[in-house]
Design a protein around this motif. Structure first.
Motif, PDB file in Angstrom:
ATOM      1  N   ASP A  33      53.568  46.321  94.582  1.00  0.00           N
ATOM      2  CA  ASP A  33      52.803  46.781  95.798  1.00  0.00           C
ATOM      3  C   ASP A  33      51.398  47.257  95.340  1.00  0.00           C
ATOM      4  N   ARG A  34      51.147  47.543  94.074  1.00  0.00           N
ATOM      5  CA  ARG A  34      49.762  47.813  93.805  1.00  0.00           C
ATOM      6  C   ARG A  34      48.888  46.509  93.466  1.00  0.00           C
ATOM      7  N   GLY A  35      49.223  45.664  93.772  1.00  0.00           N
ATOM      8  CA  GLY A  35      48.606  44.246  93.823  1.00  0.00           C
ATOM      9  C   GLY A  35      48.414  43.490  92.439  1.00  0.00           C
ATOM     10  N   TYR A  36      49.489  43.528  91.861  1.00  0.00           N
ATOM     11  CA  TYR A  36      49.589  42.460  90.756  1.00  0.00           C
ATOM     12  C   TYR A  36      51.034  42.061  90.669  1.00  0.00           C
ATOM     13  N   TYR A  37      51.019  40.837  89.735  1.00  0.00           N
ATOM     14  CA  TYR A  37      52.516  40.337  89.502  1.00  0.00           C
ATOM     15  C   TYR A  37      53.161  40.756  88.158  1.00  0.00           C
ATOM     16  N   GLU A  38      54.298  41.182  88.103  1.00  0.00           N
ATOM     17  CA  GLU A  38      54.869  41.511  86.895  1.00  0.00           C
ATOM     18  C   GLU A  38      55.916  40.353  86.594  1.00  0.00           C
ATOM     19  N   ILE A  39      55.544  39.870  85.409  1.00  0.00           N
ATOM     20  CA  ILE A  39      56.265  38.840  84.874  1.00  0.00           C
ATOM     21  C   ILE A  39      57.235  39.242  83.527  1.00  0.00           C
ATOM     22  N   GLU A  40      58.526  38.917  83.501  1.00  0.00           N
ATOM     23  CA  GLU A  40      59.210  39.145  82.683  1.00  0.00           C
ATOM     24  C   GLU A  40      59.500  37.763  81.972  1.00  0.00           C
ATOM     25  N   TYR A  41      59.415  37.933  80.513  1.00  0.00           N
ATOM     26  CA  TYR A  41      59.800  36.446  79.965  1.00  0.00           C
ATOM     27  C   TYR A  41      60.556  36.969  78.411  1.00  0.00           C
ATOM     28  N   PHE A  42      60.990  35.747  77.988  1.00  0.00           N
ATOM     29  CA  PHE A  42      61.726  36.055  76.742  1.00  0.00           C
ATOM     30  C   PHE A  42      61.153  35.300  75.747  1.00  0.00           C
ATOM     31  N   MET A  43      61.012  35.831  74.617  1.00  0.00           N
ATOM     32  CA  MET A  43      60.144  35.197  73.488  1.00  0.00           C
ATOM     33  C   MET A  43      61.177  34.383  72.394  1.00  0.00           C
ATOM     34  N   LYS A  44      60.520  33.497  71.701  1.00  0.00           N
ATOM     35  CA  LYS A  44      61.483  32.588  70.767  1.00  0.00           C
ATOM     36  C   LYS A  44      62.115  33.424  69.775  1.00  0.00           C
ATOM     37  N   ASN A  45      61.741  34.740  69.625  1.00  0.00           N
ATOM     38  CA  ASN A  45      62.918  35.469  68.656  1.00  0.00           C
ATOM     39  C   ASN A  45      63.832  36.162  69.454  1.00  0.00           C
ATOM     40  N   GLY A  46      63.995  35.871  70.669  1.00  0.00           N
ATOM     41  CA  GLY A  46      65.045  36.764  71.429  1.00  0.00           C
ATOM     42  C   GLY A  46      64.671  37.969  72.297  1.00  0.00           C
ATOM     43  N   ALA A  47      63.303  38.477  71.831  1.00  0.00           N
ATOM     44  CA  ALA A  47      62.782  39.666  72.754  1.00  0.00           C
ATOM     45  C   ALA A  47      62.308  39.473  73.839  1.00  0.00           C
ATOM     46  N   LYS A  48      62.533  40.427  74.878  1.00  0.00           N
ATOM     47  CA  LYS A  48      62.244  40.429  76.147  1.00  0.00           C
ATOM     48  C   LYS A  48      60.889  41.185  76.101  1.00  0.00           C
ATOM     49  N   ALA A  49      60.183  40.581  76.896  1.00  0.00           N
ATOM     50  CA  ALA A  49      58.693  40.989  77.136  1.00  0.00           C
ATOM     51  C   ALA A  49      58.398  41.140  78.630  1.00  0.00           C
ATOM     52  N   GLU A  50      57.046  41.861  79.069  1.00  0.00           N
ATOM     53  CA  GLU A  50      56.693  41.909  80.312  1.00  0.00           C
ATOM     54  C   GLU A  50      55.165  42.039  80.454  1.00  0.00           C
ATOM     55  N   ILE A  51      54.491  41.295  81.299  1.00  0.00           N
ATOM     56  CA  ILE A  51      53.207  41.194  81.495  1.00  0.00           C
ATOM     57  C   ILE A  51      52.825  41.557  82.977  1.00  0.00           C
ATOM     58  N   LYS A  52      51.553  42.187  83.208  1.00  0.00           N
ATOM     59  CA  LYS A  52      51.231  42.340  84.323  1.00  0.00           C
ATOM     60  C   LYS A  52      49.946  41.290  84.743  1.00  0.00           C
ATOM     61  N   ILE A  53      49.868  40.669  85.692  1.00  0.00           N
ATOM     62  CA  ILE A  53      48.899  39.685  85.740  1.00  0.00           C
ATOM     63  C   ILE A  53      48.275  39.964  87.210  1.00  0.00           C
ATOM     64  N   ASP A  54      46.669  40.173  87.270  1.00  0.00           N
ATOM     65  CA  ASP A  54      45.826  40.351  88.498  1.00  0.00           C
ATOM     66  C   ASP A  54      45.823  38.972  89.015  1.00  0.00           C
ATOM     67  N   PRO A  55      46.365  38.728  90.217  1.00  0.00           N
ATOM     68  CA  PRO A  55      46.264  37.333  90.972  1.00  0.00           C
ATOM     69  C   PRO A  55      44.735  36.958  91.074  1.00  0.00           C
ATOM     70  N   LYS A  56      43.862  37.951  91.324  1.00  0.00           N
ATOM     71  CA  LYS A  56      42.382  37.433  91.751  1.00  0.00           C
ATOM     72  C   LYS A  56      41.716  36.861  90.527  1.00  0.00           C
ATOM     73  N   THR A  57      42.001  37.354  89.256  1.00  0.00           N
ATOM     74  CA  THR A  57      41.355  36.981  87.989  1.00  0.00           C
ATOM     75  C   THR A  57      42.451  36.050  87.088  1.00  0.00           C
ATOM     76  N   GLY A  58      43.520  36.331  87.221  1.00  0.00           N
ATOM     77  CA  GLY A  58      44.553  35.533  86.302  1.00  0.00           C
ATOM     78  C   GLY A  58      44.754  36.087  85.013  1.00  0.00           C
ATOM     79  N   GLU A  59      44.107  37.416  84.980  1.00  0.00           N
ATOM     80  CA  GLU A  59      44.084  37.889  83.653  1.00  0.00           C
ATOM     81  C   GLU A  59      45.024  39.021  83.617  1.00  0.00           C
ATOM     82  N   SER A  60      45.466  39.460  82.423  1.00  0.00           N
ATOM     83  CA  SER A  60      46.266  40.633  82.210  1.00  0.00           C
ATOM     84  C   SER A  60      45.757  42.017  82.800  1.00  0.00           C
ATOM     85  N   VAL A  61      46.678  42.730  83.432  1.00  0.00           N
ATOM     86  CA  VAL A  61      46.258  44.040  83.737  1.00  0.00           C
ATOM     87  C   VAL A  61      46.941  45.159  82.822  1.00  0.00           C
ATOM     88  N   LYS A  62      46.060  46.190  82.401  1.00  0.00           N
ATOM     89  CA  LYS A  62      46.300  47.120  81.505  1.00  0.00           C
ATOM     90  C   LYS A  62      46.504  48.117  81.784  1.00  0.00           C
TER      91      LYS A  62
END
Length: 79
Positions: free
Chosen positions: A50-79
């Motif tokens: 609801d704050r205006g970004y996508y939260e994307i959860e993904y798995f890495m090749k080593n099995g670790a789970k990670a999350e990134i937040k992406i601003d849809p306007k720019t397509g870049e990571s939100v810190k």
């Protein structure tokens, strides 16, 4: 008539409380960009925050789970 109009407004009002994804980078393009990262195995979940970004959860090749937040306007990571 006023009662019907008032009832309709009360029912529809909460729908406007949620933020809608704005125009900008397509979600499919954002996911493709994440998947093209060398260490990413697969994308597991995508949520709209609801704050205006996508939260994307993904798995890495080593099995670790990670999350990134992406601003849809720019397509870049939100810190």
């Amino acid at each position: 008539m006023r009662f019907i109009l008032a009832s309709a407004l009360l029912i529809l009002a909460p729908l406007n409380a949620y933020a809608a994804p704005p125009e900008g980078t397509k979600l499919s393009e954002i996911i493709a960009k994440v998947e093209q990262t060398a260490d990413v195995e697969y994308v597991d979940e995508v949520d709209w925050n609801d704050r205006g970004y996508y939260e994307i959860e993904y798995f890495m090749k080593n099995g670790a789970k990670a999350e990134i937040k992406i601003d849809p306007k720019t397509g870049e990571s939100v810190k």
